[in-house]
Design an enzyme around this catalytic site. Structure first.
Site, short mmCIF file in Angstrom:
data_model
loop_
_atom_site.label_atom_id
_atom_site.label_comp_id
_atom_site.label_asym_id
_atom_site.label_seq_id
_atom_site.Cartn_x
_atom_site.Cartn_y
_atom_site.Cartn_z
N GLU A 173 9.68 1.50 32.74
CA GLU A 173 9.56 1.50 34.21
C GLU A 173 10.61 0.59 34.82
O GLU A 173 10.30 -0.30 35.63
CB GLU A 173 8.14 1.10 34.64
N GLU A 304 3.16 7.57 29.40
CA GLU A 304 1.98 7.00 30.06
C GLU A 304 1.33 8.08 30.91
O GLU A 304 1.97 8.62 31.81
CB GLU A 304 2.34 5.78 30.93
#
Ligand code: AHR
Length: 499
Positions: A173, A304
């Site tokens: 991220e 995820e």
């Protein structure tokens, strides 16, 4: 009556086993208590890993495990987690509850956990706050077999043989908690960092995963691929093997996500509609990837995914502990069916997270352990691992409330090397059963075995009642001259294996 037409003569791509992967972060009670209790714990363990949890994970054939984060990964300095435990540096886990991380679970412990489970390893490196040298040395420490400073350090720490690192994430991220970078900036950093991730094992190269987009940030995908594009000839093993995607299913929004167990039918359908959005996202990002990588050498890595609710009342908000109901089972069933259908591009996916965090397959409390409805879905779907997707089509009708309409049925079908066909079928309707007729192109049906997970939408398992939602044998089907017919109950996940 809904017809499910299966063309068993049309084998499509192989469903990579890693699509059924998992994720374990230093977050709340996932690693500590959930997986690792230490050698001196009264809870039965082997080298510190909980025996009950490891045993349960082996039963669902966990193919790969991602670690140490998540957001934690870009603040993790691997050298803090090696050597004698009493000397390991303590740190603040700034992302997750501000608790003290004593680093007693580090590289050696993760490798031991994967050895016990029997799964592949996916290490996520620190690009956000770590150096190129640190990342490079970690790979050397883990994978170099000969004489070198890092290999020698590993040996001093008690592990003579190098390990195998199957996947390595170059940051996490990085558009957010991993450094708040722009896509072009990150892509240039990726080019630099990945250069120093050396392949020390000719027969077991490390697959490098580039940080991909959040949800529908197509701009990120486009810019990252554009910036790395002049490496097109190197979109072969060893430059970029995967590009990640993160998407969480929230019934509400980030300020008020909604309760895990207390919801009505409207929220049920809204959640399932949001889960189905994964299909749109995969198509959208694939379309961009196809322009830069038409030969599909780069896998889409959905590392995820899962439901994210408000934490269980009374628990630490930074620990993300939530219950898991039949709604989660349906979200898992739908999402895994979507991944199967896109197995030409999706090569790995990791449910967030393995134990005690978000949509877990296992919850623990002291020595108690409970398997969630999501666990049972993974158990039912394990037969798809490494099988071949088959062409299939099912008639559906819309169900839902107001704007939140979804198809009542959702399926995927595969065939394994032994010729056994596995059908995974979801009934998204909260109330209505549906008659289904399975029709094959040519196949004459032999042996049929089926299991089902069903109940009311809010049904879940607790430490007091561990078996409220469990996989049960399903025998209520008829073999016909074209296939099989049955009635699928409302709110259920059905798995049929046909020989
Ligand atoms: O899974 C919880 C967190 O969600 C991860 O640490 C992060 O990558 C994502 O935002």
């Amino acid at each position: 009556m809904a017809k499910l037409v299966i063309n068993e003569c049309k084998r499509k791509d192989r469903i990579n086993a890693e699509i059924y992967g998992h994720f374990s972060e230093h977050l709340g009670r996932c690693i500590y208590e959930g997986l690792y209790v230490g050698e001196n714990s009264e809870i039965k363990n082997t080298n510190g890993m909980r025996d009950d949890v490891v045993e349960a994970l082996k039963e669902i054939k966990v193919p790969v495990l991602r670690w140490p984060g998540g957001c934690f990964a870009d603040e993790y300095h691997w050298k803090d987690g090696i050597g004698p435990k009493e000397k390991r540096k303590k740190m603040i886990n700034t992302h997750w509850g501000g608790v003290v991380e004593d680093n007693s679970f580090g590289t050696h412990e993760f490798m031991e956990l994967c050895r016990q489970i029997g799964c592949k390893t996916y290490i996520n490196g620190n690009l956000g706050s770590g150096t190129v040298q640190e990342m490079s040395e970690w790979v050397e420490y883990m994978t170099f077999e000969g004489v070198s400073p890092m290999a020698d350090l590993r040996k001093e720490n008690g592990h003579e043989q190098s390990w195998r690192v199957d996947y390595f994430g170059v940051g996490n991220e990085n558009w957010g908690c991993g450094g708040n970078m722009t896509p072009v900036h990150y892509a240039n950093e990726f080019r630099r960092y990945q250069t120093y991730i050396r392949n020390y094992k000719a027969d077991a190269p490390v697959a490098k995963i580039c940080c991909g987009a959040n949800v529908d940030d197509y701009h990120w995908t486009e810019d990252v691929l554009k910036t790395t594009h002049d490496h097109t000839p190197k979109y072969l093993h060893g430059f970029m093997d995967g590009l990640s995607l993160h998407y969480y299913t929230l019934p509400g929004n980030w300020d008020s996500k909604g309760s895990a167990t207390d919801f009505d039918e409207e929220v049920w359908y809204r959640t399932l509609k949001k889960a189905l959005y994964m299909d749109t996202l995969i198509k959208g990002h694939s379309a961009i990837m196809n322009q830069y990588d038409p030969d599909k050498k780069i896998g889409m890595i959905v590392d995820e995914w899962g439901c994210w609710y408000d934490v269980e009342p009374g628990t630490n908000p930074g620990f993300l502990f939530q219950q898991n109901t039949m709604r989660d089972a349906l979200v898992a069933g739908i999402t895994l069916n979507i991944f199967n259908k896109h197995c030409d591009r999706v090569k790995m996916a990791n449910l967030a997270q393995l134990v005690n965090v978000l949509q877990s397959v296992i919850l623990t409390e002291g020595e108690k352990m409970v398997k969630t409805p999501t666990y049972h879905v993974f158990h039912m779907y394990k037969e798809h691992q490494n099988a071949y997707l088959l062409e299939s089509h099912i008639d559906t009708k819309e169900v839902g409330i107001g704007e939140d309409k979804v198809p009542n049925l959702y399926e995927s079908v595969s065939v394994n090397d032994q010729g056994i066909i596995t059908i995974s079928l979801n009934n998204l309707s909260a109330n209505d059963a549906e008659e289904v007729e399975v029709v094959f192109a040519e196949k004459v049906v032999g042996d049929v075995k089926a299991t089902i997970l069903s109940g009311d939408m809010k049904d879940h398992n607790t430490f007091e009642n561990t078996d409220r939602v469990i996989e049960k044998d399903f025998t209520d089907f008829k073999v016909t001259n074209k296939g099989v017919s049955f009635v699928i109950p409302a709110c259920s996940v059905l798995n049929i294996r046909i020989n």
